[in-house]
Design a protein around this motif. Structure first.
Motif, mmCIF file in Angstrom:
data_model
loop_
_atom_site.group_PDB
_atom_site.id
_atom_site.type_symbol
_atom_site.label_atom_id
_atom_site.label_comp_id
_atom_site.label_asym_id
_atom_site.label_seq_id
_atom_site.Cartn_x
_atom_site.Cartn_y
_atom_site.Cartn_z
ATOM 1 N N PHE A 110 0.832 -1.200 0.000
ATOM 2 C CA PHE A 110 0.000 0.000 0.000
ATOM 3 C C PHE A 110 0.867 1.251 0.000
ATOM 4 N N GLU A 111 0.583 2.141 -0.937
ATOM 5 C CA GLU A 111 1.195 3.464 -0.909
ATOM 6 C C GLU A 111 0.408 4.365 0.035
ATOM 7 N N ARG A 112 -0.916 4.226 0.024
ATOM 8 C CA ARG A 112 -1.801 4.879 0.998
ATOM 9 C C ARG A 112 -2.791 3.834 1.477
ATOM 10 N N PRO A 113 -3.035 3.726 2.792
ATOM 11 C CA PRO A 113 -3.930 2.678 3.308
ATOM 12 C C PRO A 113 -5.386 2.905 2.893
ATOM 13 N N LEU A 114 -6.145 1.856 2.977
ATOM 14 C CA LEU A 114 -7.567 1.876 2.640
ATOM 15 C C LEU A 114 -8.328 2.693 3.688
ATOM 16 N N SER A 115 -9.086 3.702 3.230
ATOM 17 C CA SER A 115 -9.801 4.584 4.170
ATOM 18 C C SER A 115 -11.201 4.866 3.657
ATOM 19 N N PHE A 116 -12.145 5.039 4.620
ATOM 20 C CA PHE A 116 -13.524 5.383 4.289
ATOM 21 C C PHE A 116 -13.952 6.545 5.178
ATOM 22 N N THR A 117 -14.595 7.537 4.585
ATOM 23 C CA THR A 117 -15.211 8.628 5.341
ATOM 24 C C THR A 117 -16.695 8.643 5.035
ATOM 25 N N PHE A 118 -17.484 9.177 5.962
ATOM 26 C CA PHE A 118 -18.934 9.039 5.887
ATOM 27 C C PHE A 118 -19.637 10.395 5.933
ATOM 28 N N GLY A 119 -19.095 11.368 5.251
ATOM 29 C CA GLY A 119 -19.712 12.682 5.210
ATOM 30 C C GLY A 119 -19.684 13.340 6.576
ATOM 31 N N ARG A 120 -20.838 13.879 6.998
ATOM 32 C CA ARG A 120 -20.902 14.537 8.305
ATOM 33 C C ARG A 120 -21.260 13.574 9.424
ATOM 34 N N ARG A 121 -21.490 12.292 9.091
ATOM 35 C CA ARG A 121 -21.810 11.315 10.120
ATOM 36 C C ARG A 121 -20.600 11.013 11.006
ATOM 37 N N VAL A 122 -20.879 10.733 12.298
ATOM 38 C CA VAL A 122 -19.837 10.478 13.293
ATOM 39 C C VAL A 122 -19.793 8.983 13.593
ATOM 40 N N VAL A 123 -18.557 8.416 13.646
ATOM 41 C CA VAL A 123 -18.385 7.001 13.967
ATOM 42 C C VAL A 123 -18.640 6.772 15.446
ATOM 43 N N TRP A 124 -19.556 5.830 15.739
ATOM 44 C CA TRP A 124 -19.840 5.455 17.127
ATOM 45 C C TRP A 124 -19.229 4.122 17.501
ATOM 46 N N ASN A 125 -19.187 3.213 16.555
ATOM 47 C CA ASN A 125 -18.656 1.878 16.860
ATOM 48 C C ASN A 125 -18.342 1.191 15.533
ATOM 49 N N ALA A 126 -17.585 0.098 15.610
ATOM 50 C CA ALA A 126 -17.254 -0.677 14.411
ATOM 51 C C ALA A 126 -16.923 -2.096 14.820
ATOM 52 N N ARG A 127 -17.042 -2.999 13.881
ATOM 53 C CA ARG A 127 -16.663 -4.390 14.126
ATOM 54 C C ARG A 127 -16.241 -5.030 12.811
ATOM 55 N N VAL A 128 -15.501 -6.130 12.909
ATOM 56 C CA VAL A 128 -15.064 -6.894 11.741
ATOM 57 C C VAL A 128 -15.851 -8.194 11.718
ATOM 58 N N SER A 129 -16.475 -8.493 10.586
ATOM 59 C CA SER A 129 -17.387 -9.633 10.491
ATOM 60 C C SER A 129 -17.030 -10.508 9.293
ATOM 61 N N GLU A 130 -17.327 -11.788 9.425
ATOM 62 C CA GLU A 130 -17.224 -12.766 8.328
ATOM 63 C C GLU A 130 -15.859 -12.736 7.641
ATOM 64 N N ALA A 131 -14.812 -12.659 8.446
ATOM 65 C CA ALA A 131 -13.455 -12.727 7.891
ATOM 66 C C ALA A 131 -13.138 -14.157 7.470
ATOM 67 N N SER A 132 -12.268 -14.287 6.477
ATOM 68 C CA SER A 132 -11.922 -15.619 5.975
ATOM 69 C C SER A 132 -11.264 -16.462 7.048
ATOM 70 N N THR A 133 -10.497 -15.850 7.904
ATOM 71 C CA THR A 133 -9.858 -16.567 9.011
ATOM 72 C C THR A 133 -9.908 -15.703 10.258
ATOM 73 N N ASP A 134 -9.727 -16.346 11.420
ATOM 74 C CA ASP A 134 -9.680 -15.603 12.679
ATOM 75 C C ASP A 134 -8.475 -14.669 12.712
#
Length: 566
Positions: A110-134
């Protein structure tokens, strides 16, 4: 009738374009177009990550379902109302991220990491789901970093922006929002507006889902803005699977390949090749036999002529039988038989008969040796000594280490052999003593190791693969053999053929190729039409020139003076 006429014009134009491009080039173009997306995917941009927003919507609990519109009286009711009001301003985004390329991807890619922004919305929580491996789940969770509206992190330790930090502050935020039983609600600071996936490594076909819970900063409704940033090194590709462009590389190349295929089929199947207006076509059959040297080129000329006269019932075949045998067959014909022409290397003895001859072109020959010999010139005297057996080892010619001389020649029917014996040796080649060209396996008592091969290309190829070998062949056969084996074309007495000087150069090993007929072909016969095509048509002259021969008729239709010196 108008539609039919237009169709004929269009199809004829297609055929003209095909003739200009060449069917082989069109087929190659189709193959390249089909291969381009695969080359792009597995060679050029072989590393790629694709993402897709699977869900982006509000949680969906409406305030109108909790009360009748009046302010709740009890504290518990007010608290429930505040929770409902909070949830009504929250939304969930689910993003699937996977490796769809042909190679594994490491964090260093990666030259620049993968990033997501959501406009004016504020992040409250996040989780990682259905990954190929633990392991992937834990790696992604550890690499999640949350940032503010300016795209950067606040100047505090990194842990402050990790997933753990977000989750630790969540109870505090909830209490600040719904903890007060009266008075105005306390707004939570709008700190995190985006999430970045750092230190991401995915093997081929591995994936995971990123689930993000967001809150709107006011009551203006739930927005759905999502922006993506990131970049892979070395032409890698980060792509939104859902955002399909109308024109993509596979669609573009596939469409062009289909168009070229349709064009090729229409041109070859539905449009017969137009007859050449410069060719006089006569119905009938004609055979051309003789020299194995020029016969491949003559066959190509015959095929061109037959195609030009395809609708006239004209059939011309070309067969290599050797110059001597070809002329012998012509002289054996009846006096008025014009169904056979002979192709011969030089003028042939015809035992008192007087067949008609036409000069076709100049053919240059070379004395050749295997590269192991280590020579680039030889004298006529040395050649005669080699072929009569006076000299049997190359150290007798050049000194140095011993290397047996192995002679590769042609049979008695060969015009090339006859020319070599007459113009270079001044005598016969000698006895056939070998089948394998390495030893005297046929006649052990012979003076030389000498084998024979059936054509000039076979002689050149044998010389190229046999140490100590010497032979002769036409220039085209020598050039072809050099692609497969090491051989050297020798100058004779220090001289080589020079078309600008001609006979005055002193080089003797060249001849004029002749066409023999039982008598001069009469106008209106297939023989007369074909001979005229061979001598004067641009297509036939181009065939001769491309093969390395010098046509005996100039582009203006005049005879080439050099051809009269043989």
């Amino acid at each position: 009738m108008l539609v039919r006429g237009v169709s004929v014009v269009v199809l004829t134009a297609l055929r003209s374009v095909l003739d200009f491009l060449g069917p082989g080039n069109v087929v190659l173009g189709i193959a390249l177009l089909i291969a381009t997306p695969f080359v792009d995917r597995f060679l050029i941009r072989r590393k790629r990550i694709t993402y897709r927003v699977l869900y982006n919507s509000k949680i969906g609990l409406g305030l109108e379902k909790l009360h009748d519109g009046t302010e709740p009286a009890k504290a518990s009711q007010r608290q429930l109302y505040q929770v409902a009001e909070l949830l009504d301003r929250m939304s969930i985004v689910v993003i699937r991220i996977r490796n769809t390329g042909g190679y594994d991807i490491d964090s260093d890619d990666f030259e620049r990491p993968l990033s997501f922004t959501f406009g004016r919305r504020v992040v409250w929580n996040a989780r990682v789901s259905e990954a190929s491996t633990d392991a992937i789940r834990e790696q992604v969770r550890a690499g999640l970093r949350f940032f503010g509206a300016d795209g950067g992190t606040v100047p505090e330790p990194v842990d402050r922006d990790s997933l753990r930090t977000v989750r630790e502050r969540l109870p505090l935020w909830m209490s600040r929002w719904v903890g007060a039983t009266s008075g105005p609600k306390v707004e939570v600071e709008s700190q995190w507006h985006g999430v970045r996936v750092e230190q991401l490594s995915l093997r081929r076909k591995q994936k995971f889902k990123l689930v993000v819970i967001l809150r709107e900063p006011d009551d203006s409704g739930v927005s759905k803005d999502i922006e993506f940033t990131g970049k892979l090194k070395d032409n890698g590709l980060l792509k939104d699977e859902k955002r399909e462009r109308l024109i993509t590389l596979p669609r573009l190349t596939g469409g062009l390949a289909v168009l070229l295929t349709v064009f090729l089929v229409l041109s070859l199947v539905f449009v017969p090749q137009a007859a050449d207006s410069g060719v006089v076509c006569v119905p009938g059959a004609l055979r051309v036999e003789g020299s194995s040297v020029v016969m491949p080129t003559m066959k190509a000329i015959a095929d061109d002529y037959q195609r030009a006269c395809a609708d006239k019932g004209t059939h011309v075949t070309a067969t290599a039988t050797g110059s001597v045998e070809g002329v012998r067959a012509v002289t054996a014909l009846g006096p008025d038989d014009l169904g056979l022409l002979a192709l011969a290397d030089g003028k042939q003895d015809v035992d008192g008969s007087a067949p008609h001859t036409e000069q076709v072109g100049i053919v240059v020959f070379h004395v050749i040796v295997n590269a192991s010999v280590g020579l680039d010139t030889v004298s006529s005297t040395q050649l005669r000594a080699i072929y009569d057996g006076s000299v049997t080892d190359w150290n007798q010619v050049r000194g140095g280490e011993s290397l047996p001389i192995r002679i590769v020649g042609r049979g008695g029917e060969s015009g090339t052999r006859e020319l070599f014996e007459q113009k270079v040796l001044g005598t016969g080649e000698g006895q056939l003593s070998s089948n394998g060209c390495r030893t005297k396996d046929r006649v052990p008592s012979a003076a030389t190791i000498r084998c024979e091969r059936g054509s000039n290309p076979e002689v050149a190829a044998e010389v190229g693969r046999t140490e100590g070998a010497i032979g002769y062949a036409d220039a085209q056969s020598v050039a072809q053999a050099r692609k497969d084996g090491p051989l050297t074309a020798l100058t004779v007495d220090g001289k080589a053929f020079d078309p600008a000087v001609g006979a005055e150069s002193g080089y003797a090993f060249w001849t004029v190729e002749y066409l023999y007929a039982r008598k001069e072909p009469e106008p209106g016969t297939v023989a007369a039409s074909f001979v005229d095509y061979v001598l004067r048509h641009d297509s036939a002259r181009a065939r001769l020139t491309d093969a390395g021969y010098l046509p005996c008729t100039t582009s203006e239709g005049a005879p080439l003076e050099l051809c009269n010196h043989r």
